[in-house]
Design a protein around this motif. Structure first.
Motif, PDB file in Angstrom:
ATOM      1  N   UNK A  85      49.568  53.642  28.457  1.00 17.21           N
ATOM      2  CA  UNK A  85      50.827  53.633  28.859  1.00 17.21           C
ATOM      3  C   UNK A  85      50.987  54.645  30.160  1.00 17.21           C
ATOM      4  N   UNK A  86      50.006  54.916  30.779  1.00 16.98           N
ATOM      5  CA  UNK A  86      50.309  55.592  32.150  1.00 16.98           C
ATOM      6  C   UNK A  86      50.778  54.795  33.314  1.00 16.98           C
ATOM      7  N   UNK A  87      51.471  55.282  34.210  1.00 13.97           N
ATOM      8  CA  UNK A  87      51.837  54.356  35.391  1.00 13.97           C
ATOM      9  C   UNK A  87      50.718  54.236  36.305  1.00 13.97           C
ATOM     10  N   UNK A  88      50.887  53.131  36.968  1.00 17.75           N
ATOM     11  CA  UNK A  88      49.770  52.806  38.105  1.00 17.75           C
ATOM     12  C   UNK A  88      50.223  53.534  39.280  1.00 17.75           C
ATOM     13  N   UNK A  89      49.190  53.713  40.461  1.00 14.74           N
ATOM     14  CA  UNK A  89      49.783  54.271  41.639  1.00 14.74           C
ATOM     15  C   UNK A  89      50.833  53.612  42.222  1.00 14.74           C
ATOM     16  N   UNK A  90      50.904  52.293  42.107  1.00 17.26           N
ATOM     17  CA  UNK A  90      52.083  51.421  42.619  1.00 17.26           C
ATOM     18  C   UNK A  90      53.369  51.746  42.024  1.00 17.26           C
ATOM     19  N   UNK A 135      56.931  37.591  26.321  1.00 20.36           N
ATOM     20  CA  UNK A 135      57.759  36.662  26.910  1.00 20.36           C
ATOM     21  C   UNK A 135      59.036  37.166  27.371  1.00 20.36           C
ATOM     22  N   UNK A 136      59.638  37.246  28.693  1.00 23.58           N
ATOM     23  CA  UNK A 136      61.013  37.639  28.893  1.00 23.58           C
ATOM     24  C   UNK A 136      62.196  37.004  28.229  1.00 23.58           C
ATOM     25  N   UNK A 137      62.853  37.932  27.801  1.00 21.45           N
ATOM     26  CA  UNK A 137      64.129  37.084  26.926  1.00 21.45           C
ATOM     27  C   UNK A 137      63.922  36.904  25.367  1.00 21.45           C
ATOM     28  N   UNK A 138      62.743  37.337  24.962  1.00 17.83           N
ATOM     29  CA  UNK A 138      62.541  37.094  23.457  1.00 17.83           C
ATOM     30  C   UNK A 138      62.644  38.303  22.993  1.00 17.83           C
ATOM     31  N   UNK A 190      57.450  57.047  24.040  1.00 20.56           N
ATOM     32  CA  UNK A 190      56.384  56.355  23.559  1.00 20.56           C
ATOM     33  C   UNK A 190      56.501  55.153  22.942  1.00 20.56           C
ATOM     34  N   UNK A 191      57.611  54.863  22.130  1.00 22.36           N
ATOM     35  CA  UNK A 191      57.905  53.558  21.433  1.00 22.36           C
ATOM     36  C   UNK A 191      58.422  52.593  22.416  1.00 22.36           C
ATOM     37  N   UNK A 192      59.224  53.027  23.299  1.00 18.72           N
ATOM     38  CA  UNK A 192      59.918  52.297  24.230  1.00 18.72           C
ATOM     39  C   UNK A 192      59.166  51.789  25.189  1.00 18.72           C
ATOM     40  N   UNK A 193      57.954  52.352  25.706  1.00 20.33           N
ATOM     41  CA  UNK A 193      56.936  51.969  26.451  1.00 20.33           C
ATOM     42  C   UNK A 193      56.031  50.900  25.936  1.00 20.33           C
ATOM     43  N   UNK A 203      55.641  47.384  27.520  1.00 24.43           N
ATOM     44  CA  UNK A 203      54.037  46.828  27.617  1.00 24.43           C
ATOM     45  C   UNK A 203      54.068  45.568  26.786  1.00 24.43           C
ATOM     46  N   UNK A 204      54.623  45.440  25.584  1.00 22.00           N
ATOM     47  CA  UNK A 204      54.353  44.069  24.899  1.00 22.00           C
ATOM     48  C   UNK A 204      55.193  42.946  25.354  1.00 22.00           C
TER      49      UNK A 204
END
Length: 399
Positions: free
Chosen positions: A3-8, A310-313, A297-300, A304-305
């Motif tokens: 759940x860590x953010x990438x450098x980007x 799929x977007x919008x589901x 953490x739950x929201x992350x 992530x899921x």
């Protein structure tokens, strides 16, 4: 799951923070930080600044003006906006009716409404709840009867937020009274200037005018303003409410309020000691921070899921976010009142509207009691927490 953010993603966060720091009006930020309301013009000006940047409808598909950001970038942007704090784009347009239109609406509706929603050329409100149909929304009684090229709408909506400003309202109406409750509902878009519409204010417990009653007496609505298919409005409403519940978690806003609690607790004294040094108060604050971290953490995990789902589901976990998010918003307003102590007792909702009399106690104390009372609503709107528990029992636990 990492759940860590990438450098980007961290670089993107820095870009968002810089934009808010350079472009958000200080008066707008200070009002939100103090728990006060910004007026209509401040909200319009800020959304148009976001739209000029290309960020007002950041969650929309690119073809309708969206950013193309990943779910994680969207999450970062939303959290930074809440912690700044900055006003969100008007949710009734951007988060609610906009996605319904681009998902289920006609091409004419998309061309007509979506650009105007992004630039807040139209102010939208939501016509769902009725006096006898709140949590049991399927029990609504407002009717729309077909008459040639129009629907004739009669009935009443209530708790209609900011309808006093609205140019348009999106509504659930009953188009088939003989069908099963959920199967006889349609989704209509109605111009608030149409003859037969009456808006009456409701004064809320905090003394404000945020919600309204809206009456419809033989209101003629063009059939072209029907979204999707007749009698399929319940499906569109479920889609809309799932999106709303994810945003209701408001993790960033609660983080900002905790920051405010610590700031004021360092200024206020309980006897000879600062409130922030009181062991019992620190225990309460720590407990809220721990629960907030669990919610984050739950929201992350939901974010992530989303890439796999799929977007919008819709994700049934949005109900969990809604329950805990609203509870933590209430808990932090309670802690703010506790920090101020006796100075929170005078109820001065007039203070933020240009009241000439000085506040009782410090300047920052006046908005806290109204804010506390106003936030009793968070466990009710967007689907009451009791209803969300039923959804979780059915969709997540299989009960």
């Amino acid at each position: 799951m990492d759940l860590r953010f990438t450098p980007e993603e961290l670089k993107f966060r820095d870009e968002v923070r810089a934009f808010f720091k350079e472009n958000l009006p200080e008066e707008t930020r200070k009002k939100l930080e103090a728990g006060e309301h910004n007026g209509k013009q401040a909200i319009v000006d800020w959304q148009r600044a976001l739209n000029k940047k290309g960020w007002a409808v950041f969650q929309w598909p690119v073809e309708y003006g969206g950013t193309g950001w990943t779910p994680t970038q969207q999450y970062i942007f939303l959290e930074e906006m809440q912690t700044a704090p900055a006003p969100p784009p008007l949710p009734f347009g951007v988060n609610m009716v906009g996605p319904v239109i681009y998902t289920f609406g006609s091409e004419e509706q998309k061309k007509k409404f979506l650009p105007r929603i992004a630039n807040i050329d139209d102010w939208w409100c939501q016509g769902f709840s009725e006096p006898g149909a709140g949590s049991d929304l399927a029990g609504l009684k407002t009717t729309a009867k077909r008459d040639g090229d129009h629907y004739i709408v009669n009935g009443q909506k209530t708790w209609t937020t900011l309808a006093q400003h609205a140019d348009w309202i999106f509504m659930l109406v009953r188009t088939d009274s003989a069908a099963k409750k959920q199967e006889g509902i349609s989704f209509l878009l109605i111009d608030m200037k149409t003859p037969g519409i009456t808006v009456r204010p409701i004064q809320t417990i905090d003394g404000g005018h945020e919600v309204n009653e809206v009456f419809f007496d033989d209101v003629r609505v063009p059939v072209e303003n029907l979204v999707g298919q007749e009698n399929k409005g319940w499906d569109y409403a479920k889609f809309l409410l799932s999106n709303e519940r994810v945003n209701i978690a408001r993790v960033g806003a609660t983080k900002q309020r905790i920051r405010r609690i610590k700031e004021l607790a360092s200024l206020e004294f309980d006897g000879e000691d600062r409130v922030i040094d009181n062991p019992r108060f620190r225990e309460k604050l720590a407990a809220v921070e721990i629960e907030l971290k669990a919610l984050e953490m739950t929201q992350l995990r939901v974010v992530a899921g989303e890439a796999k789902r799929g977007k919008g589901k819709p994700d049934p976990a949005s109900s969990i976010l809604k329950i805990k998010g609203s509870e933590l918003q209430q808990a932090t307003t309670e802690l703010l009142v506790e920090v101020i102590g006796p100075y929170a007792l005078p109820f001065e909702p007039e203070h933020e509207d240009g009241w000439n009399e000085p506040p009782v106690g410090p300047e920052y104390a006046a908005p806290l009691a109204p804010q506390y009372f106003n936030y009793r609503k968070t466990s009710i709107y967007g689907g009451s927490n009791e209803i969300q528990k039923n959804i979780i029992a059915k969709a997540v636990l299989g009960l």
